[in-house]
Enzyme design. Structure first.
Site, PDB file in Angstrom:
ATOM      1  CG  HIS A  73      -1.989   1.034   1.129  1.00  0.00           C
ATOM      2  ND1 HIS A  73      -1.748   2.355   1.392  1.00  0.00           N
ATOM      3  CD2 HIS A  73      -3.288   0.944   0.765  1.00  0.00           C
ATOM      4  CE1 HIS A  73      -2.866   3.043   1.198  1.00  0.00           C
ATOM      5  NE2 HIS A  73      -3.819   2.211   0.824  1.00  0.00           N
ATOM      6  CD  GLU A 104      -5.493   2.024  -2.998  1.00  0.00           C
ATOM      7  OE1 GLU A 104      -6.639   2.137  -2.581  1.00  0.00           O
ATOM      8  OE2 GLU A 104      -4.506   1.945  -2.241  1.00  0.00           O
TER       9      GLU A 104
HETATM   10  P1  PGA Z   1      -9.793   6.067   0.349  1.00  0.00           P
HETATM   11  O1  PGA Z   1      -8.537   5.095   0.566  1.00  0.00           O
HETATM   12  O2  PGA Z   1     -10.943   5.227  -0.126  1.00  0.00           O
HETATM   13  O3  PGA Z   1     -10.040   6.670   1.706  1.00  0.00           O
HETATM   14  O4  PGA Z   1      -9.408   7.083  -0.664  1.00  0.00           O
HETATM   15  C1  PGA Z   1      -8.246   4.078  -0.345  1.00  0.00           C
HETATM   16  C2  PGA Z   1      -7.042   3.291   0.101  1.00  0.00           C
HETATM   17  O5  PGA Z   1      -6.041   3.889   0.523  1.00  0.00           O
HETATM   18  O6  PGA Z   1      -7.036   2.057   0.042  1.00  0.00           O
END
Ligand code: PGA
Length: 222
Positions: free
Chosen positions: A98, A147
């Site tokens: 992540h 992401e």
């Molecule tokens: P968020 O986070 O939905 O709060 O933007 C996503 C993540 O970091 O997995």
């Protein structure tokens, strides 16, 4: 019907008592008929995995559990580490790479390769996170989470067409079948992402903290 994976990531939020309350409420409100085709995974802090697993089994709640990190080391003299074998006792999944761990814990590409290796040796399903289509995806990743950094927690989700494009590139390059989009996904915008050909589901941070909102998001995704 497209099979959709919805993954909630609590990050470093909630006490165990609050986590149990969330699961109990989920069991009360969630209607599986409204969520057909959706597989739901909840990634929680290490300390929460065992008590939540007990509660999920007791209530027969349709939730799978995941950890938010895996040790790059096997079992042994590695103080403070939680090994893949330990995680596999209480969870089916693990999030690896992540962007918050890359940024704040300075996790390196090399280390992440070992994390995936250890998690796979323990029989865990790996959801490997990247923030673009050029970052290396180690062998063994089962699902990739795309992401874009600016979209995480900002309320500024990427456009669904752009996300689809990047997820398609990741799919082609990694040969991983399921690529999720993550970053400010909400009950209002989730369907736009799920409709895209190369997006197999979503990774959800903020909205997963409130059980009613998360359920609404799952229904909208389904
Ligand atoms: P968020 O986070 O939905 O709060 O933007 C996503 C993540 O970091 O997995």
């Amino acid at each position: 019907m497209k099979k959709v994976l919805v993954v909630g990531n609590w990050k470093s939020n909630k006490t165990i008592a609050e986590g149990i309350e969330w699961v109990v409420d989920f069991g009360k409100i969630f209607n599986p008929d409204k969520a057909r085709g959706c597989q739901v995974v909840l990634c929680v802090p290490f300390t929460h995995l065992f008590p939540l697993k007990e509660r999920i089994e007791q209530l027969k709640t349709p939730l799978e559990l995941g950890a938010q990190d895996a040790s790059p080391f096997p079992e042994g003299a590695f103080t403070g580490e939680v090994s893949g074998r330990m995680i596999a006792e209480v969870a089916e999944w693990v999030l690896v790479g992540h962007s918050e761990r890359r940024k704040y814990l300075l996790e390196t590409e090399e280390e992440l390769v070992f994390e995936v290796e250890q998690a796979k040796t323990a029989g865990l399903q790996v959801l490997y996170c990247v923030s673009d289509s050029i970052t290396n995806i180690p062998y063994g990743a089962d699902v990739v989470g795309y992401e874009p950094i600016g979209a995480i927690g900002s309320g500024q989700a990427e456009s669904p067409t752009r996300a689809n494009l990047v997820c398609g590139e990741i799919k082609k390059k990694s040969r991983v079948e399921t690529v999720l989009y993550g970053g400010s996904v909400t009950p209002e915008n989730v369907a736009q992402f799920i409709k895209q050909e190369s997006i197999g589901g979503v990774l959800v941070g903020g909205v997963s903290l409130k059980v009613a909102d998360f359920i609404e998001l799952i229904y909208a995704a389904a």
